[in-house]
Design a protein around this motif. Structure first.
Motif, PDB file in Angstrom:
ATOM      1  N   PHE A  58       0.842  -1.199   0.000  1.00 15.08           N
ATOM      2  CA  PHE A  58       0.000   0.000   0.000  1.00 15.08           C
ATOM      3  C   PHE A  58       0.876   1.248   0.000  1.00 15.08           C
ATOM      4  O   PHE A  58       2.093   1.189   0.196  1.00 15.08           O
ATOM      5  CB  PHE A  58      -0.919   0.004   1.224  1.00 15.08           C
ATOM      6  N   TYR A  59       0.238   2.401  -0.183  1.00 15.40           N
ATOM      7  CA  TYR A  59       0.943   3.680  -0.128  1.00 15.40           C
ATOM      8  C   TYR A  59      -0.009   4.766   0.341  1.00 15.40           C
ATOM      9  O   TYR A  59      -1.227   4.685   0.169  1.00 15.40           O
ATOM     10  CB  TYR A  59       1.535   4.051  -1.491  1.00 15.40           C
ATOM     11  N   LEU A  60       0.560   5.814   0.959  1.00 13.78           N
ATOM     12  CA  LEU A  60      -0.182   6.995   1.378  1.00 13.78           C
ATOM     13  C   LEU A  60       0.759   8.191   1.293  1.00 13.78           C
ATOM     14  O   LEU A  60       1.793   8.202   1.955  1.00 13.78           O
ATOM     15  CB  LEU A  60      -0.697   6.828   2.807  1.00 13.78           C
ATOM     16  N   TYR A  61       0.419   9.172   0.464  1.00 12.79           N
ATOM     17  CA  TYR A  61       1.262  10.347   0.263  1.00 12.79           C
ATOM     18  C   TYR A  61       0.439  11.616   0.461  1.00 12.79           C
ATOM     19  O   TYR A  61      -0.744  11.664   0.128  1.00 12.79           O
ATOM     20  CB  TYR A  61       1.846  10.382  -1.161  1.00 12.79           C
ATOM     21  N   GLY A  62       1.093  12.652   0.967  1.00  9.63           N
ATOM     22  CA  GLY A  62       0.442  13.936   1.093  1.00  9.63           C
ATOM     23  C   GLY A  62       1.441  15.074   1.030  1.00  9.63           C
ATOM     24  O   GLY A  62       2.616  14.899   1.395  1.00  9.63           O
ATOM     25  N   SER A  63       1.003  16.240   0.568  1.00 13.26           N
ATOM     26  CA  SER A  63       1.875  17.425   0.544  1.00 13.26           C
ATOM     27  C   SER A  63       1.045  18.668   0.833  1.00 13.26           C
ATOM     28  O   SER A  63      -0.161  18.726   0.548  1.00 13.26           O
ATOM     29  CB  SER A  63       2.581  17.566  -0.805  1.00 13.26           C
ATOM     30  N   TYR A  64       1.719  19.668   1.393  1.00  9.79           N
ATOM     31  CA  TYR A  64       1.077  20.946   1.731  1.00  9.79           C
ATOM     32  C   TYR A  64       2.035  22.069   1.369  1.00  9.79           C
ATOM     33  O   TYR A  64       3.187  22.089   1.821  1.00  9.79           O
ATOM     34  CB  TYR A  64       0.746  21.002   3.217  1.00  9.79           C
ATOM     35  N   ALA A  65       1.571  23.001   0.532  1.00  8.90           N
ATOM     36  CA  ALA A  65       2.393  24.122   0.085  1.00  8.90           C
ATOM     37  C   ALA A  65       2.320  25.256   1.107  1.00  8.90           C
ATOM     38  O   ALA A  65       1.277  25.897   1.260  1.00  8.90           O
ATOM     39  CB  ALA A  65       1.929  24.602  -1.281  1.00  8.90           C
ATOM     40  N   LEU A  66       3.434  25.516   1.800  1.00  6.48           N
ATOM     41  CA  LEU A  66       3.494  26.640   2.731  1.00  6.48           C
ATOM     42  C   LEU A  66       3.488  27.959   1.986  1.00  6.48           C
ATOM     43  O   LEU A  66       2.868  28.937   2.410  1.00  6.48           O
ATOM     44  CB  LEU A  66       4.738  26.530   3.598  1.00  6.48           C
ATOM     45  N   ASN A  67       4.195  27.992   0.868  1.00  7.25           N
ATOM     46  CA  ASN A  67       4.205  29.138  -0.029  1.00  7.25           C
ATOM     47  C   ASN A  67       4.653  28.645  -1.395  1.00  7.25           C
ATOM     48  O   ASN A  67       4.811  27.437  -1.606  1.00  7.25           O
ATOM     49  CB  ASN A  67       5.109  30.272   0.509  1.00  7.25           C
ATOM     50  N   GLU A  68       4.877  29.544  -2.327  1.00 11.26           N
ATOM     51  CA  GLU A  68       5.199  29.115  -3.690  1.00 11.26           C
ATOM     52  C   GLU A  68       6.584  28.503  -3.807  1.00 11.26           C
ATOM     53  O   GLU A  68       6.906  27.863  -4.819  1.00 11.26           O
ATOM     54  CB  GLU A  68       5.081  30.292  -4.656  1.00 11.26           C
ATOM     55  N   ASN A  69       7.424  28.641  -2.785  1.00  5.83           N
ATOM     56  CA  ASN A  69       8.783  28.110  -2.850  1.00  5.83           C
ATOM     57  C   ASN A  69       9.052  26.955  -1.889  1.00  5.83           C
ATOM     58  O   ASN A  69      10.138  26.371  -1.913  1.00  5.83           O
ATOM     59  CB  ASN A  69       9.797  29.216  -2.561  1.00  5.83           C
ATOM     60  N   LEU A  70       8.081  26.594  -1.042  1.00  8.35           N
ATOM     61  CA  LEU A  70       8.340  25.577  -0.029  1.00  8.35           C
ATOM     62  C   LEU A  70       7.094  24.725   0.208  1.00  8.35           C
ATOM     63  O   LEU A  70       6.014  25.246   0.474  1.00  8.35           O
ATOM     64  CB  LEU A  70       8.763  26.239   1.288  1.00  8.35           C
TER      65      LEU A  70
END
Length: 424
Positions: free
Chosen positions: A96-108
């Motif tokens: 299985f897999y679980l991925y997530g991302s959150y953009a703090l700003n346009e560069n990070l």
């Protein structure tokens, strides 16, 4: 008897690295459908595995991907000289897999990845001709990785993070070809360990050459799993007197349990590739080099640890190998994306080291899949993989009684998968 037991233990413990000897390339529906490519493909949170440097290039503030697979594998073995035949009847395994991302700003951007790149379930028939090497094995290694993705310029980014690994294994084999108790039950040993942990890391880079063409590279470090608290359980050994069995310099009750220590390598791998998109089409190509040569052998330490004269090495002598991958995507409509791919995976196993607990030879993988957009936020992803391993006549020449075990091996696997993609 002591030699049989000690050699049985060290061969058993070595198979814990079946996870290392059998890399499971099932880390995302979209990537797998395109030949398990994605080191330069900016499309979803699957980048958390393929190349975390690309997370900062995703358009949405929040991205998530989750899914799983059903692995249906079969291995057939035959000795043409004797006519003996056996085929695995392995239950379905479920990486299985679980991925997530959150953009703090346009560069990070920050991310998290949880996935299972090593693992297998193999079950041979009871008392088959190779039962002195393996009867059955179940194992898994889970990777948990926090991530950071940083955009250095509008075209170039880097990313990566530490990897925490936890693994477990249960393995059974007969002591040798003939040994039984007074009732005719085959003498066997079971290895069991869980919660084996360690740390590693991955680091990646991505360069957007043009609006249509992107290059990417990702390195995942070698990780050594140190087994310190596992148990080896002896059953059905002949011992009418009730005397203890000697393992190394330690005595254990007849048909009882003892411990062991071992260092178990998961090899490093480096992937480089590109992605080109034009109108409704996208083409990916990846190359992966896996540094299997770290798996030369395995030292086994029996109690009293550091003092036993019977500590042993189990030769594997793996070689570095390559995987060549290509994938295609076609946007059939606003809601449907079709995908297909192919890869060729070189075996790391050298002649004379072909053991039936890791029946791994050169393979061809054919994949396909699609994504269906349910709404502005959700999409369903599906994939299918068929793997055909090259039929091979090989042997393992390091059996404890000085003989070798070999024959013709024919293997294949079917892997359907399904997942969800979310963006906001």
């Amino acid at each position: 008897m002591k030699r049989v037991l000690v050699t049985s233990l060290f061969l058993l413990a070595s198979t814990i690295t079946f996870a290392g000897g059998y890399r499971v390339g099932l880390q995302g529906q979209r990537g797998l459908a395109m030949g398990h490519t994605g080191v330069a493909y900016v499309n979803s949170a699957e980048l958390a595995f393929f190349n975390p440097a690309g997370l900062v290039f995703l358009e949405n503030k929040i991205n998530a991907s989750a899914g799983g697979f059903g692995v249906f594998s079969s291995v057939a073995w035959q000795n043409e000289g004797t006519g003996q035949y056996a085929q695995t009847d392995s239950p379905m395994s479920t990486p299985f897999y679980l991925y997530g991302s959150y953009a703090l700003n346009e560069n990070l951007s920050l991310g998290l990845a949880v996935y299972t790149p090593y693992g297998s379930t193999v079950e041979w028939p009871t008392d088959w001709a190779g039962s002195h090497l393996v009867n059955n094995i179940e194992l898994a290694a889970i990777f948990i990785q926090p991530l950071v993705s940083f955009k250095i310029s509008d075209k170039f980014s880097i990313g990566g993070g530490p990897i925490f690994v936890t693994g477990n294994v249960n393995f059974n084999r007969n002591a040798n070809r003939f040994l039984t108790d007074l009732e005719g039950n085959r003498s066997n040993v079971t290895i069991d360990d869980s919660g084996v942990t360690n740390w590693g890391y991955s680091v990646g880079a991505m360069f957007k050459v043009t609006d249509n063409f992107t290059l990417g590279a990702n390195y995942r470090s070698e990780i050594i799993l140190d087994s310190k608290d596992g148990t080896a359980t002896f059953a059905n050994f002949p011992n009418d007197s009730g005397e203890a069995i000697t393992v190394g310099t330690t005595e254990i009750p007849s048909n009882g349990t003892t411990g062991f220590k071992a260092s178990l390598p998961l090899p490093a791998e480096f992937t480089i590739g590109g992605s080109y998109s034009k109108d409704k089409w996208v083409v990916n190509f990846d190359y992966t080099r896996t540094f299997w040569d770290v798996y030369e052998d395995l030292d086994i330490d029996f109690p009293p640890f550091g003092e036993s004269p019977n500590d042993s090495e189990n030769p594997r002598n793996y070689k570095n190998s390559s995987i060549y991958k290509v994938g295609f995507g076609y946007s059939a409509s606003e809601r449907i994306m079709l995908r297909a791919g192919y890869y060729f995976d070189e075996s790391p196993v050298q002649s004379g080291y072909f053991a039936p607990e890791t029946p791994r030879n050169d393979s061809n993988g054919f994949s396909a899949g699609l994504s269906y957009v349910i709404s502005d936020n959700f999409a369903i992803d599906a994939s299918f993989l068929y793997v055909r391993f090259k039929e091979i006549n090989e042997s393992y020449d390091y059996v404890d009684d000085g003989s070798s075990f070999g024959g013709d091996y024919k293997s294949s696997a079917f892997v359907p998968g399904i997942g969800l993609t979310y963006k906001l």
